[in-house]
Design an enzyme around this catalytic site. Structure first.
Site, PDB file in Angstrom:
ATOM      1  N   SER A  53      -6.442  75.135 -69.948  1.00 57.46           N
ATOM      2  CA  SER A  53      -6.490  75.226 -68.503  1.00 57.46           C
ATOM      3  C   SER A  53      -7.580  74.320 -67.932  1.00 57.46           C
ATOM      4  O   SER A  53      -7.579  73.121 -68.166  1.00 57.46           O
ATOM      5  CB  SER A  53      -6.681  76.693 -68.108  1.00 57.46           C
ATOM      6  OG  SER A  53      -6.300  76.929 -66.774  1.00 57.46           O
ATOM      7  N   ASP A 109       5.438  78.125 -66.528  1.00 60.22           N
ATOM      8  CA  ASP A 109       4.036  78.457 -66.260  1.00 60.22           C
ATOM      9  C   ASP A 109       3.818  78.441 -64.759  1.00 60.22           C
ATOM     10  O   ASP A 109       3.909  77.395 -64.115  1.00 60.22           O
ATOM     11  CB  ASP A 109       3.132  77.426 -66.947  1.00 60.22           C
ATOM     12  CG  ASP A 109       1.643  77.708 -66.752  1.00 60.22           C
ATOM     13  OD1 ASP A 109       1.298  78.622 -66.006  1.00 60.22           O
ATOM     14  OD2 ASP A 109       0.832  76.973 -67.368  1.00 60.22           O
ATOM     15  N   HIS A 119       0.835  81.207 -68.868  1.00 56.66           N
ATOM     16  CA  HIS A 119      -0.213  80.195 -68.967  1.00 56.66           C
ATOM     17  C   HIS A 119      -1.067  80.349 -70.227  1.00 56.66           C
ATOM     18  O   HIS A 119      -2.009  79.585 -70.428  1.00 56.66           O
ATOM     19  CB  HIS A 119      -1.108  80.319 -67.708  1.00 56.66           C
ATOM     20  CG  HIS A 119      -2.057  79.183 -67.499  1.00 56.66           C
ATOM     21  ND1 HIS A 119      -1.646  77.861 -67.395  1.00 56.66           N
ATOM     22  CD2 HIS A 119      -3.419  79.163 -67.353  1.00 56.66           C
ATOM     23  CE1 HIS A 119      -2.697  77.090 -67.205  1.00 56.66           C
ATOM     24  NE2 HIS A 119      -3.791  77.845 -67.184  1.00 56.66           N
TER      25      HIS A 119
END
Length: 272
Positions: free
Chosen positions: A100, A221, A250
């Site tokens: 991320s 996602d 995610h």
């Protein structure tokens, strides 16, 4: 700042697990800590020295003074911490796996210190989360402003709800795990960092990344659309490939760890 750098590894709960000639660095994302890697760490540690740590915003970090909202209003500050930590741990030419927000942290760090990385594996990364005229980031401005409002007004109610949105809802244990990790953040830190992440625009940084990259995304996602991965592939200067995992959410390291390991083995050149 100097005091922090003297013993960064201790303050960030850093440790190296496993053995091997080469090293892998695992960098977690918003709202989590190093435990988010627990399903893939034993496998990687069979062949690598694996560095795990907690970012200063994590609820697992004891020194609450480490997170300075002004300093960390840019992801570049995390890149500086990463470089300093790797220097302290004597790691160079490593494989970086960043989840991320840590994907762009790795990009920044590789630009400033190319000696530290031989490859970047970016797991659900994004240079910009807001939609623009010529770019699909995944969120409208009103959506992120509502999120900031929810964090500010009732963080502890928002955290489990957000976990249910961004983690594959069918994996209730993983939803619960992320919700609890997120809920350990201090609300003011969670809000400050959410603004840093969701209001960023680092698209112009990508063309400066020279290190070979693999962008790994799930097929569904809510945080990062697949189009972002291909956008990054097009913009990054280093040789870049995109790997799509057939999974939701995610957090494939939690909910589809075997599929992720299959990709990592292929990318890293191992056939277990």
């Amino acid at each position: 700042m100097v005091i922090m750098e003297k013993n960064l590894s201790t303050s960030m709960n850093a440790k190296i697990i496993g053995s091997g000639k080469e090293s892998v660095v695992l960098a977690h994302g918003y709202g989590t800590d190093q435990s988010v890697w627990e399903k893939i760490l034993p496998h990687l540690a069979q062949n690598y020295r694996v560095l795990v740590f907690d970012w200063c915003f994590s609820g697992s970090v004891n020194d609450l003074s480490l997170f300075d909202p002004d300093k960390y209003s840019s992801l570049e500050a995390f890149a500086d911490d990463l470089s300093a930590l790797m220097d302290e741990m004597n790691l160079t030419s490593s494989v970086f796996i960043g989840h991320s927000m840590s994907g762009m942290v790795g990009c920044f760090s590789s630009i400033k210190r190319p000696d530290l990385f031989k490859k970047l594996i970016l797991l659900g990364p994004s240079p910009r989360y807001l939609n623009a005229e010529d770019y699909e980031g995944g969120f409208e401005k009103a959506e992120v402003e509502q999120m900031f409002s929810n964090i500010a007004s009732n963080f502890y109610a928002w955290a489990p709800g957000f976990a249910g949105l961004v983690v594959d809802a069918r994996d209730t244990l993983s939803v619960d795990k992320f919700g609890k990790l997120l809920g350990r953040m201090r609300p003011e830190v969670a809000l400050s960092l959410a603004k840093t992440i969701f209001c960023c625009d680092y698209r112009d940084v990508l063309e400066k990344v020279q290190v070979p990259c693999t962008v790994v995304q799930t097929s569904n996602d809510i945080v990062v659309p697949i189009s972002v991965g291909y956008y990054m592939q097009k913009k990054i200067k280093g040789k870049t490939t995109v790997e799509i995992i057939e999974a939701d959410g995610h957090f494939p390291q939690l909910t589809a760890h075997q599929l992720l390991l299959d990709v990592l083995d292929r990318v890293l050149g191992f056939g277990f």
